[in-house]
Design an enzyme around this catalytic site. Structure first.
Site, PDB file in Angstrom:
ATOM      1  N   GLY A  92      -0.413   0.294   2.914  1.00  0.00           N
ATOM      2  CA  GLY A  92      -0.335   1.274   1.833  1.00  0.00           C
ATOM      3  C   GLY A  92       0.981   1.146   1.095  1.00  0.00           C
ATOM      4  N   GLY A  93       1.376   2.231   0.453  1.00  0.00           N
ATOM      5  CA  GLY A  93       2.577   2.199  -0.377  1.00  0.00           C
ATOM      6  C   GLY A  93       3.850   2.449   0.417  1.00  0.00           C
ATOM      7  N   CYS A 104      -2.080  -5.822  -3.835  1.00  0.00           N
ATOM      8  CA  CYS A 104      -0.688  -5.947  -3.371  1.00  0.00           C
ATOM      9  C   CYS A 104      -0.087  -7.305  -3.715  1.00  0.00           C
ATOM     10  CB  CYS A 104      -0.605  -5.700  -1.871  1.00  0.00           C
ATOM     11  SG  CYS A 104      -1.640  -6.795  -0.913  1.00  0.00           S
ATOM     12  N   ASN A 109      -7.549  -0.094  -2.072  1.00  0.00           N
ATOM     13  CA  ASN A 109      -7.834  -1.183  -3.007  1.00  0.00           C
ATOM     14  C   ASN A 109      -8.744  -2.284  -2.459  1.00  0.00           C
ATOM     15  OD1 ASN A 109      -5.389  -1.681  -1.491  1.00  0.00           O
ATOM     16  ND2 ASN A 109      -5.181  -3.539  -2.695  1.00  0.00           N
ATOM     17  N   GLU A 167       2.057  -3.098   6.112  1.00  0.00           N
ATOM     18  CA  GLU A 167       1.718  -3.998   4.991  1.00  0.00           C
ATOM     19  C   GLU A 167       1.886  -3.156   3.741  1.00  0.00           C
ATOM     20  OE1 GLU A 167       0.806  -7.202   5.235  1.00  0.00           O
ATOM     21  OE2 GLU A 167       0.834  -7.248   7.416  1.00  0.00           O
ATOM     22  N   GLY A 178       4.703   4.707   3.752  1.00  0.00           N
ATOM     23  CA  GLY A 178       5.222   3.873   4.853  1.00  0.00           C
ATOM     24  C   GLY A 178       6.522   4.444   5.416  1.00  0.00           C
TER      25      GLY A 178
HETATM   26  P1  NAP Z   1      -1.007   5.093  -0.047  1.00  0.00           P
HETATM   27  O1  NAP Z   1      -1.073   6.211  -0.998  1.00  0.00           O
HETATM   28  O2  NAP Z   1       0.291   4.788   0.603  1.00  0.00           O
HETATM   29  O3  NAP Z   1      -2.131   5.407   1.060  1.00  0.00           O
HETATM   30  C1  NAP Z   1      -2.450   4.479   2.052  1.00  0.00           C
HETATM   31  C2  NAP Z   1      -3.049   5.215   3.236  1.00  0.00           C
HETATM   32  O4  NAP Z   1      -2.026   6.015   3.832  1.00  0.00           O
HETATM   33  C3  NAP Z   1      -4.176   6.171   2.861  1.00  0.00           C
HETATM   34  O5  NAP Z   1      -5.146   6.182   3.879  1.00  0.00           O
HETATM   35  C4  NAP Z   1      -3.454   7.505   2.811  1.00  0.00           C
HETATM   36  O6  NAP Z   1      -4.284   8.627   3.010  1.00  0.00           O
HETATM   37  C5  NAP Z   1      -2.509   7.337   3.976  1.00  0.00           C
HETATM   38  N1  NAP Z   1      -1.392   8.261   3.980  1.00  0.00           N
HETATM   39  C6  NAP Z   1      -0.712   8.755   2.930  1.00  0.00           C
HETATM   40  N2  NAP Z   1       0.270   9.583   3.363  1.00  0.00           N
HETATM   41  C7  NAP Z   1       0.191   9.592   4.710  1.00  0.00           C
HETATM   42  C8  NAP Z   1       0.911  10.265   5.732  1.00  0.00           C
HETATM   43  N3  NAP Z   1       1.918  11.096   5.456  1.00  0.00           N
HETATM   44  N4  NAP Z   1       0.566  10.048   7.014  1.00  0.00           N
HETATM   45  C9  NAP Z   1      -0.445   9.216   7.316  1.00  0.00           C
HETATM   46  N5  NAP Z   1      -1.188   8.563   6.386  1.00  0.00           N
HETATM   47  C10 NAP Z   1      -0.859   8.749   5.102  1.00  0.00           C
HETATM   48  O7  NAP Z   1      -1.490   3.729  -0.704  1.00  0.00           O
HETATM   49  P2  NAP Z   1      -2.750   3.439  -1.630  1.00  0.00           P
HETATM   50  O8  NAP Z   1      -2.516   4.052  -2.966  1.00  0.00           O
HETATM   51  O9  NAP Z   1      -4.018   3.759  -0.915  1.00  0.00           O
HETATM   52  O10 NAP Z   1      -2.661   1.858  -1.732  1.00  0.00           O
HETATM   53  C11 NAP Z   1      -1.809   1.222  -2.612  1.00  0.00           C
HETATM   54  C12 NAP Z   1      -0.592   0.662  -1.932  1.00  0.00           C
HETATM   55  O11 NAP Z   1      -0.963  -0.131  -0.821  1.00  0.00           O
HETATM   56  C13 NAP Z   1       0.183  -0.258  -2.847  1.00  0.00           C
HETATM   57  O12 NAP Z   1       1.560  -0.023  -2.722  1.00  0.00           O
HETATM   58  C14 NAP Z   1      -0.182  -1.636  -2.335  1.00  0.00           C
HETATM   59  O13 NAP Z   1       0.744  -2.645  -2.639  1.00  0.00           O
HETATM   60  C15 NAP Z   1      -0.302  -1.391  -0.872  1.00  0.00           C
HETATM   61  N6  NAP Z   1      -1.108  -2.432  -0.251  1.00  0.00           N
HETATM   62  C16 NAP Z   1      -0.489  -3.363   0.522  1.00  0.00           C
HETATM   63  C17 NAP Z   1      -1.237  -4.394   1.087  1.00  0.00           C
HETATM   64  C18 NAP Z   1      -0.600  -5.438   1.967  1.00  0.00           C
HETATM   65  O14 NAP Z   1      -1.329  -6.083   2.711  1.00  0.00           O
HETATM   66  N7  NAP Z   1       0.709  -5.626   1.911  1.00  0.00           N
HETATM   67  C19 NAP Z   1      -2.603  -4.462   0.843  1.00  0.00           C
HETATM   68  C20 NAP Z   1      -3.180  -3.496   0.031  1.00  0.00           C
HETATM   69  C21 NAP Z   1      -2.432  -2.481  -0.505  1.00  0.00           C
HETATM   70  P3  NAP Z   1      -4.855   9.426   1.736  1.00  0.00           P
HETATM   71  O15 NAP Z   1      -5.742   8.462   1.036  1.00  0.00           O
HETATM   72  O16 NAP Z   1      -5.547  10.564   2.349  1.00  0.00           O
HETATM   73  O17 NAP Z   1      -3.680   9.820   0.903  1.00  0.00           O
END
Ligand code: NAP
Length: 473
Positions: free
Chosen positions: A225-226, A279, A149, A245, A230
């Site tokens: 990420g999500g 987020c 994002n 995060e 996490g």
């Molecule tokens: P996501 O699906 O959890 O993916 C985040 C990252 O993790 C991507 O690079 C993804 O790779 C990787 N990933 C997924 N499964 C993994 C695994 N088993 N092992 C290692 N890496 C893995 O999240 P998103 O859809 O990109 O982002 C949205 C989420 O991020 C929301 O929940 C949002 O609230 C959160 N977020 C939090 C913050 C904060 O600072 N608190 C900021 C921004 C976003 P792939 O893309 O290859 O699946």
């Protein structure tokens, strides 16, 4: 575009298309990294850390300043990539690119403030002839995993402090938005970062994640990420530091004495920035009953003004969601809430990945859109009349990133600030306010640790104690 392994930009026969979600056009391709590529990245990290830990603070800071300069000089190019591969409009993307420059400059500044202190070894009997101190040593290899994002600035929030601290890095950007991250790494190398110091691997987290995450040579995982990913990562990580995060469901209390126009404008923007994929995007608006109807009328009217569509047009307010599948999910959640009794005040419709900005009221507590992070352009309005109840409602869900309160009463502001269970409380701003240098992170399922350059540098360094035993002293 290519990935960077062992100092070489390399491609693979198997590729991943990077798609613009507005028109489904293929913008570029990236190599589909394999577990073997992940092992190559890991096998290079010891040598990489030997390089980075010997770099002077001056050199590290200069690389970060120069990278910031490159981004600022080519702001439009970076902004266009952010806008095309992701959800942001060109105006939102320009802001992210400009914030990224600032993030790197602050990281450079903070590299000069990685301080230790002397230790009073003579404060316990037996230590009279001992003298010493500690300083902060780079943690080693940081594995940075980033979301889609904020595809540039959230990568900078990991690479900036990792380089500032003298660490080696393995970066795995989100698969749907890898181009901004690759451009950033290219800029860092152009600015003087030895290419061996950073491994950039593109590929699906579900395929290559476990190999990277579980490896003992990685000393810290910095993940944004999500919650589901996490949890998975935390389960595989073993003994290493983890910074997380994660998501949220940001609550905003609008008290009866609030400046309504300010609250409406700030919360409309906070709800629909980046099509709600943020987020800290506003998800729950808890509005005092005395002003509820007036707030609602103004809020819905402003939402209806939103122009959605082509991200690259200057007058577009909101672009598509990251994929059509994600937009379908949000549409489904809106329908489920409506079936359970919620009222859709505006929006609810969808065309491809374009989800209308949507405002709901009377959302029942068992609706998914009430209890889960939506990460889409919808917001729920709730009527409240008691501050304790509003705070309890705000705290009721398992997240706690940022919360906010609009009020002109300092007592209300202070009470909310102390009782809201989260990583930060914005007073007279929506939750969607972040300064890149502030400590940023959450409690409960919103995360572990803090980012925000100075704070990331603390997480990415470890104290090392030096003690001189001086018996002849
Ligand atoms: P996501 O699906 O959890 O993916 C985040 C990252 O993790 C991507 O690079 C993804 O790779 C990787 N990933 C997924 N499964 C993994 C695994 N088993 N092992 C290692 N890496 C893995 O999240 P998103 O859809 O990109 O982002 C949205 C989420 O991020 C929301 O929940 C949002 O609230 C959160 N977020 C939090 C913050 C904060 O600072 N608190 C900021 C921004 C976003 P792939 O893309 O290859 O699946």
């Amino acid at each position: 575009m290519k990935m960077l392994l062992d100092g070489q930009w390399i491609d693979r026969d198997k590729k991943i298309d990077v798609i613009d979600p507005y028109d489904n056009s293929v913008i570029d391709t990236v190599p589909c990294g394999s577990n073997e590529d992940a092992r190559t990245a890991l096998s290079c990290v010891a040598a990489a850390f030997e390089i980075t830990k010997k770099m002077s603070v001056y050199d590290r800071a200069q690389i970060l300043y120069k990278t910031a300069q490159i981004i600022n000089d080519r702001l439009e190019e970076f902004a266009t990539i952010i806008a095309r591969e992701g959800s942001k409009t060109i105006n939102e993307a320009r802001k992210e690119a400009s914030r990224c420059g600032n993030t790197l400059i602050v990281a450079a500044e903070e590299s000069k403030r990685i301080l230790g202190e002397t230790i009073p070894f003579d404060s316990f009997p037996g230590g009279e002839k001992r003298r010493g101190y500690y300083y902060r040593f780079p943690i080693g290899v940081v594995l940075a995993i980033t979301p889609f994002n904020d595809p540039l600035n959230l990568v900078a929030h990991k690479l900036g402090p990792a380089v500032a601290a003298g660490n080696a890095v393995i970066l795995k950007p989100a698969t749907v938005t890898p181009l901004s991250a690759i451009k950033l790494v290219e800029a860092m190398v152009e600015a003087g970062l030895p290419p061996q110091a950073i491994q950039l691997i593109t590929g699906y987290g579900s395929d290559i994640g476990d190999v990277l995450v579980s490896d003992e040579r990685v000393r810290m995982i910095s993940f944004t990420g999500g919650v589901e990913a996490g949890k998975h990562i935390a389960g595989k990580a073993g003994i290493k530091k983890i910074g997380m995060e994660l998501g949220s469901d940001s609550p905003v209390i609008v008290w009866k004495d609030a400046d309504l126009d300010l609250a409406v404008e700030s919360c409309v923007s906070g709800s629909f920035w980046a099509a709600g994929q943020n987020c800290i995007g506003v998800q729950r608006l808890l509005i005092h009953e005395d002003i509820y109807d007036e707030f609602k009328e103004k809020f819905v009217a402003q939402t209806k003004q939103y122009k959605i569509g082509d991200k690259l047009k200057d007058d577009t307010d909101m672009g598509p969601m990251i994929t059509e599948k994600e937009a379908e999910r949000v549409e489904k959640w809106v329908k489920e809430a409506a079936d359970k009794g919620a009222t859709v005040l505006t929006g609810g419709g969808r065309k491809g990945a374009l989800m209308e900005p949507t405002v709901l009221e009377n959302v029942p507590a068992d609706a998914t859109i009430h209890c889960e992070e939506v990460f889409g352009p919808t917001v729920n309005l709730y009527r409240i009349n008691d501050l304790d109840e509003a705070i309890a409602e705000a705290n009721a869900l398992p997240y706690g990133l940022l919360a906010a309160v609009f009020t002109s009463n300092v007592d209300v502001a202070f009470k909310a600030a102390y009782d809201l269970d989260c990583g930060g409380v914005m007073i007279n701003d929506s939750t969607d306010y972040r300064l890149d240098s502030m400590p940023f992170g959450g409690v409960k399922y919103s995360g572990l640790g803090r980012e925000g350059l100075k704070f990331s540098l603390q997480e990415m360094t470890e104290p090392k104690v030096i003690c001189f035993n001086l018996p002849k002293m």
